[in-house]
Scaffold this active site. Structure first.
Site, short mmCIF file in Angstrom:
data_model
loop_
_atom_site.label_atom_id
_atom_site.label_comp_id
_atom_site.label_asym_id
_atom_site.label_seq_id
_atom_site.Cartn_x
_atom_site.Cartn_y
_atom_site.Cartn_z
N GLY A 111 51.64 6.57 2.49
CA GLY A 111 51.20 5.39 1.74
C GLY A 111 49.69 5.26 1.59
O GLY A 111 49.18 4.17 1.35
N CYS A 176 40.86 11.81 8.22
CA CYS A 176 41.50 10.55 8.61
C CYS A 176 42.86 10.91 9.20
O CYS A 176 43.57 11.76 8.67
CB CYS A 176 41.66 9.69 7.36
SG CYS A 176 42.86 8.38 7.52
N GLY A 180 49.82 10.60 5.39
CA GLY A 180 51.16 11.20 5.41
C GLY A 180 51.11 12.61 4.85
O GLY A 180 50.49 12.84 3.81
N TYR A 475 42.15 11.87 -4.33
CA TYR A 475 41.30 10.68 -4.41
C TYR A 475 41.61 10.03 -5.76
O TYR A 475 40.76 9.95 -6.64
CB TYR A 475 39.82 11.04 -4.30
CG TYR A 475 39.39 11.62 -2.96
CD1 TYR A 475 40.17 11.44 -1.81
CD2 TYR A 475 38.20 12.32 -2.83
CE1 TYR A 475 39.77 11.97 -0.58
CE2 TYR A 475 37.80 12.85 -1.61
CZ TYR A 475 38.59 12.66 -0.48
OH TYR A 475 38.19 13.18 0.72
C1 LIG Z 1 41.38 6.33 4.73
C2 LIG Z 1 41.72 7.57 3.94
C3 LIG Z 1 41.18 8.79 4.31
C4 LIG Z 1 41.49 9.96 3.61
N1 LIG Z 1 40.95 11.15 4.03
C5 LIG Z 1 41.28 12.28 3.37
C6 LIG Z 1 40.79 13.55 3.80
O1 LIG Z 1 40.08 13.67 4.80
N2 LIG Z 1 41.12 14.66 3.09
C7 LIG Z 1 41.91 14.58 1.99
O2 LIG Z 1 42.19 15.60 1.39
N3 LIG Z 1 42.40 13.39 1.57
C8 LIG Z 1 42.11 12.25 2.22
N4 LIG Z 1 42.63 11.07 1.79
C9 LIG Z 1 43.48 11.05 0.60
C10 LIG Z 1 44.92 11.44 0.92
O3 LIG Z 1 44.99 12.84 1.11
C11 LIG Z 1 45.84 11.07 -0.25
O4 LIG Z 1 45.80 9.68 -0.46
C12 LIG Z 1 47.27 11.53 -0.02
O5 LIG Z 1 47.95 11.57 -1.25
C13 LIG Z 1 47.98 10.62 0.93
O6 LIG Z 1 49.28 11.05 1.21
P1 LIG Z 1 50.31 9.96 1.77
O7 LIG Z 1 51.62 10.60 1.98
O8 LIG Z 1 49.69 9.21 2.89
O9 LIG Z 1 50.31 8.94 0.55
P2 LIG Z 1 51.43 8.26 -0.35
O10 LIG Z 1 50.75 7.04 -0.90
O11 LIG Z 1 52.70 8.06 0.39
O12 LIG Z 1 51.66 9.32 -1.49
C14 LIG Z 1 50.64 9.80 -2.34
C15 LIG Z 1 51.26 10.42 -3.58
O13 LIG Z 1 52.19 11.45 -3.22
C16 LIG Z 1 53.52 11.09 -3.58
N5 LIG Z 1 54.38 11.41 -2.44
C17 LIG Z 1 54.41 10.82 -1.22
N6 LIG Z 1 55.30 11.42 -0.44
C18 LIG Z 1 55.85 12.41 -1.16
C19 LIG Z 1 56.85 13.38 -0.89
N7 LIG Z 1 57.44 13.42 0.31
N8 LIG Z 1 57.17 14.25 -1.86
C20 LIG Z 1 56.56 14.20 -3.06
N9 LIG Z 1 55.63 13.30 -3.38
C21 LIG Z 1 55.26 12.41 -2.43
C22 LIG Z 1 53.48 9.61 -3.87
O14 LIG Z 1 54.47 9.23 -4.77
C23 LIG Z 1 52.08 9.44 -4.42
O15 LIG Z 1 52.06 9.87 -5.76
C24 LIG Z 1 42.34 9.89 2.49
C25 LIG Z 1 42.88 8.67 2.10
C26 LIG Z 1 42.58 7.51 2.82
C27 LIG Z 1 43.18 6.19 2.39
#
Ligand SMILES: Cc1cc2nc3c(=O)[nH]c(=O)nc-3n(C[C@H](O)[C@H](O)[C@H](O)COP(=O)(O)OP(=O)(O)OC[C@H]3O[C@@H](n4cnc5c(N)ncnc54)[C@H](O)[C@@H]3O)c2cc1C
Ligand SMILES: *[C@@H]1O[C@H](CO)[C@@H](O)[C@H](O)[C@H]1NC(C)=O
Ligand SMILES: *[C@@H]1O[C@H](CO)[C@@H](O)[C@H](O)[C@H]1NC(C)=O
Ligand SMILES: *[C@@H]1O[C@H](CO)[C@@H](O)[C@H](O)[C@H]1NC(C)=O
Ligand SMILES: *[C@@H]1O[C@H](CO)[C@@H](O)[C@H](O)[C@H]1NC(C)=O
Length: 540
Positions: A111, A176, A180, A475
């Site tokens: 998320g 970070c 996920g 991003y």
């Molecule tokens: C505080 C913070 C620090 C960060 N630091 C970094 C960093 O150091 N390096 C870096 O590269 N990025 C960083 N990011 C960005 C991060 O990599 C992306 O936001 C990433 O998409 C997050 O994945 P998520 O599963 O947590 O997000 P989600 O919000 O769950 O998903 C992101 C996207 O992927 C899709 N998705 C989620 N799960 C799946 C799945 N299982 N299969 C297919 N699609 C899926 C979602 O629909 C959405 O489009 C950071 C973000 C934040 C908020």
């Protein structure tokens, strides 16, 4: 006519019945649950099914992962259901039912999406969130140097589990620790070891996904094109990642970290000019990034800019001092600045946890960065920004209350991987990446801050990559454009999509379009910036 009256009666009855059937449409909560139950090989417990009727647990689960509080609160569109699968058959059933009932689903792992597309739909209602929060198993195999990791696990949990089994193995992904891995790896995944090992997506060996027909496919079954697309093509376009098989990397028993800050009065601008030249060329074992913030001046009457150099070196203090003496003596690094530690402790250090924090924080999924109201953008730099450019940047930077920038060096391994090896194209010739953000308080008018970051982005235009101006899909930035018209996409919509698509993926965008059209022609997996299929059903 008389003789036909039994027929007429029957006809009237049938008509009335069908009118009644059409008039009664069960609420989506009911029909979707029934559909899941019929189509899942694993029973669907009610405790994995949240509707607005479960008022407080629904809201707390929905908001639990929110990073940007812009996407929390009553004005933001809400899903009708949050379903938290407990096993792979649940995910399959969710996709099958999305198709059968023609209801839109969003997929969430950690998320952390900057524009919340994993749990907020701005383009379509109703929608259902498939939240993989309960699919977070991690199975580390040290002899084979691999691990299977389910999509709902965080990168911090993965780091923890690897370190629990071995002090000399690690994995190169985000800084970070609450991201996920479902979303993170499918968008690339950059971090402190990228100059040595590349990004997370470069170090994936296999995956299990649920495709648009509800089938589970591994690498062999999905084929190399789809396997290519999910390693950097961005989340939510090609299928639902259930798990990744990652390739562990070797890390030394002892690594070294340091933090050194310089304000503009301490020659900050000159040092940053030099950093732009040297940081991408330093030893691959050294990752030296720069965080840039406002700070009070020495006399306390105005604000200046402070540049904070933070480093991870995969080696000893003595070796690091030699590397810095040869490559970047201007920073004046001393032995006292350096801290020798283990790789897993360096993860906490780079994530900015206080040095008294225990490793358990990684399993408890606690972030060092609390959620807040913010907007972020990114750029890639191929030619060093000249002094005049930096001076203008400082002026604009200090006009904002809480601005932030992080400059991340590329080079090393990033230079040696071809642009089309994965959809993540920011490789040869990239000196560094800039992350910009601004944050504000709850009751403030966001438009002031949103406008400021747009002005900053305009100002930076001449100094960063162009044609296309590159951006990083992880991003996510909806200012770059979004899908609005997915049911009835025209050539014009595709041209619009290619504007942001080529920023994120350069020429790889065209291959992503092709793969998408083949594996999900009905566009089951869609959101504001998903890859559109070339021909959407319903288009003439
Ligand atoms: C505080 C913070 C620090 C960060 N630091 C970094 C960093 O150091 N390096 C870096 O590269 N990025 C960083 N990011 C960005 C991060 O990599 C992306 O936001 C990433 O998409 C997050 O994945 P998520 O599963 O947590 O997000 P989600 O919000 O769950 O998903 C992101 C996207 O992927 C899709 N998705 C989620 N799960 C799946 C799945 N299982 N299969 C297919 N699609 C899926 C979602 O629909 C959405 O489009 C950071 C973000 C934040 C908020
Ligand atoms: C939601 O409410 C229903 C009916 O009260 C209950 O059976 C179900 O267990 C609740 N679900 C969750 C996830 O709490
Ligand atoms: C305070 O320091 C800043 C920068 O160092 C300088 O520009 C300013 O003139 C100083 N103000 C006073 C009152 O000394
Ligand atoms: C934490 O940092 C402080 C100040 O930099 C230092 O004095 C202390 O020894 C450190 N503690 C640990 C456990 O490393
Ligand atoms: C599709 O788009 C065209 C052109 O914009 C419009 O005329 C038509 O009504 C749309 N069809 C649907 C089903 O929305």
């Amino acid at each position: 006519m008389e003789s036909s009256s039994p027929m007429r009666l029957l006809l009237v009855l049938v008509l009335q019945l069908s009118v009644q059937l059409r008039a009664y449409t069960a609420p989506i909560e009911e029909t979707f649950f029934r559909c899941l139950s019929v189509n899942s090989k694993l029973a669907i417990p009610l405790s994995s099914y949240y509707t607005p009727n479960n008022a407080s647990s629904f809201t707390s689960l929905l908001d639990s992962t929110a990073q940007s509080l812009r996407y929390v609160g009553p004005k933001v569109p809400k899903p009708d259901i949050i379903f938290t699968p407990l096993g792979e058959p649940h995910v399959q059933a969710a996709v099958i039912c999305s198709r059968r009932l023609n209801v839109h689903i969003r997929v969430r792992s950690g998320g952390h999406d900057y524009e919340a597309v994993s749990y907020v739909s701005q383009i379509e209602t109703p929608f259902i969130v498939i939240d993989l929060v309960r699919l977070r198993g991690i199975d580390v195999d040290i002899p084979r140097k691999t691990a299977w990791v389910q999509a709902g696990a965080t990168d911090g949990e993965v780091y923890y589990k690897i370190a629990e089994r071995s002090k000399v193995h690690g994995f190169p992904m985000g800084v970070c620790t609450t991201i996920g891995i479902g979303g993170h790896i499918t968008g690339g995944g950059i971090g402190s070891m990228m100059r040595k090992f590349g990004i997370a997506a470069d170090n994936v060996l296999d995956a299990r996904i649920v495709d648009s027909k509800g089938r589970i496919l591994n690498r062999a079954a999905m084929g190399e094109d789809l396997f290519w697309a999910i390693r950097g093509g961005g989340g939510g376009s090609f299928g639902i990642i259930l798990a990744w098989r990652i390739k562990l990397v070797n890390v030394p028993q002892t690594v070294t970290v340091f933090t050194v800050s310089k304000t503009l009065d301490q020659d900050g601008t000159k040092l940053l000019l030099r950093w732009q030249e040297v940081a991408p060329k330093l030893d691959d074992n050294l990752f030296l990034n720069v965080a840039i913030r406002p700070a009070p001046t020495g006399n306390g009457t105005s604000r200046t800019v402070t540049t904070t150099y933070r480093a991870l070196f995969l080696g000893s203090r003595t070796h690091l001092l030699k590397v810095m003496e040869e490559g970047f003596p201007e920073l004046g690094l001393t032995s006292q600045d350096c801290i020798e530690t283990s790789w897993i402790e360096s993860v906490l250090y780079m994530a900015l946890f206080p040095n008294t924090t225990g490793l358990e924080v990684l399993r408890q999924v606690i972030s060092s960065i609390p959620p807040g109201y913010f907007k972020a953008k990114a750029d890639f730099v191929r030619v060093p920004i000249p002094e005049s450019g930096l001076n203008g940047l400082w002026k604009l930077f200090l006009e904002e209350e809480s601005p932030f920038m992080q400059w991340t060096p590329y080079g090393g391994m990033m230079e040696r991987i071809f642009e089309d090896a994965t959809p993540f194209p920011h490789r040869r010739g990239i000196l560094f990446e800039i992350f910009y953000s601004t944050s504000w308080q709850k009751d403030e008018d966001p438009s002031k801050h949103m406008n400021w970051i747009k002005r900053l982005y305009n100002y930076m235009g001449p100094y960063v990559s162009s044609s296309p101006r590159e951006a990083y899909v992880n991003y996510r930035d909806l200012d770059l454009g979004m899908n609005r018209n997915w049911k009835n996409a025209t050539d014009y919509d595709l041209i619009e999509a290619s504007a942001w698509g080529t920023k994120y993926f350069k020429r790889n965008f065209y291959k992503l379009l092709e793969v998408k059209s083949r594996v999900d022609p009905d566009n089951i997996f869609r959101h504001e910036q998903s890859i559109p299929p070339l021909l959407v059903k319903g288009q003439t």
